[in-house]
Scaffold this active site. Sequence first.
Site, PDB file in Angstrom:
ATOM      1  CG  ASP A   1      22.869  51.121  78.702  1.00  0.00           C
ATOM      2  OD1 ASP A   1      22.496  51.926  79.583  1.00  0.00           O
ATOM      3  OD2 ASP A   1      22.239  50.924  77.653  1.00  0.00           O
TER       4      ASP A   1
ATOM      5  CG  HIS B   1      18.225  48.421  80.771  1.00  0.00           C
ATOM      6  ND1 HIS B   1      17.273  48.071  79.846  1.00  0.00           N
ATOM      7  CD2 HIS B   1      18.889  49.495  80.250  1.00  0.00           C
ATOM      8  CE1 HIS B   1      17.362  48.873  78.801  1.00  0.00           C
ATOM      9  NE2 HIS B   1      18.321  49.746  79.020  1.00  0.00           N
TER      10      HIS B   1
END
Length: 290
Positions: free
Chosen positions: A192, A197
């Site tokens: 991911d 993030h």
Amino acid sequence: MPIDRHKALSADPSVREISWSTRDVLLYHLSLGAGSDAATDPELHLTFERGLQVLPTFALVAGSGISAGEVPTMSVNMPGIDTDLRSILHAGQGLEIHRPLPPSGSATVTSRVAEVWDKGKAAVIVLESAAAGPDGEPLWTTNVQIWARGEGGFGGEAGPETSWTAPQRPADIVLETPTTPQQALLYRLNGDLNPLHADPEFARTAGFDRPILHGLASYGLVCKALVDGALDGDVTRLNGFSVRFAGSLFPGETIRTSVWREGERLVLHSTCPERDNAPVLTHATAKVTS
């Protein structure tokens, strides 16, 4: 582009072949903190290839690790649905494990849009996937809920409302799970690569002060804590795990998980103690074998 619910629900399921290696499993476990106290307990059943066990939540990243060559995308595209990555949040995750996962292997994954709910200012997209091994027998089934901001108002139903409260008695177990400042940077190598993030500037455009931890990282961290603290370290005793992602967690914060035993079902509630026990995971249950 407005959501076309009929087109999304009537589309043919997608089918893809995936595979994973022992290295992918080891990286996944390390990204969840396995072996972090190596001087005292290196957790070799999770960090060493001999006798390697697999946490059930590895199913959520199987076949999409960095070795698979995944490339980040700036949108979510499927029949009837096309939305910008900045508008989506992982709202909920369910997993049912049908048999223990092998440390390396392959599977056929069949996925479909199971439902699209119109929440007015947002849409909730429900994705279902089923994985079968080379022998044709089921390995796991997942249910993913995606919250797409700004994508509501297409005229669909709002969907069921589900209330939830923690049991009104002291928890049977309370688990403390620290995270590290680099936790998201390591976890993203499982596949991911959403810049939310990692990239502070991107995180600010999405409304956060700084990058947040992946919802599935919190999910995996709590799964590991649950196996370690409530299931005697036996990964095969966890058969299902369902949660709602109720709040963001920043790398370096702690996850505090209260656990109530209800037979072969565990009820969980995870919070962040550094922020007055702000909720992280709610509506959380685990199916276990005694």
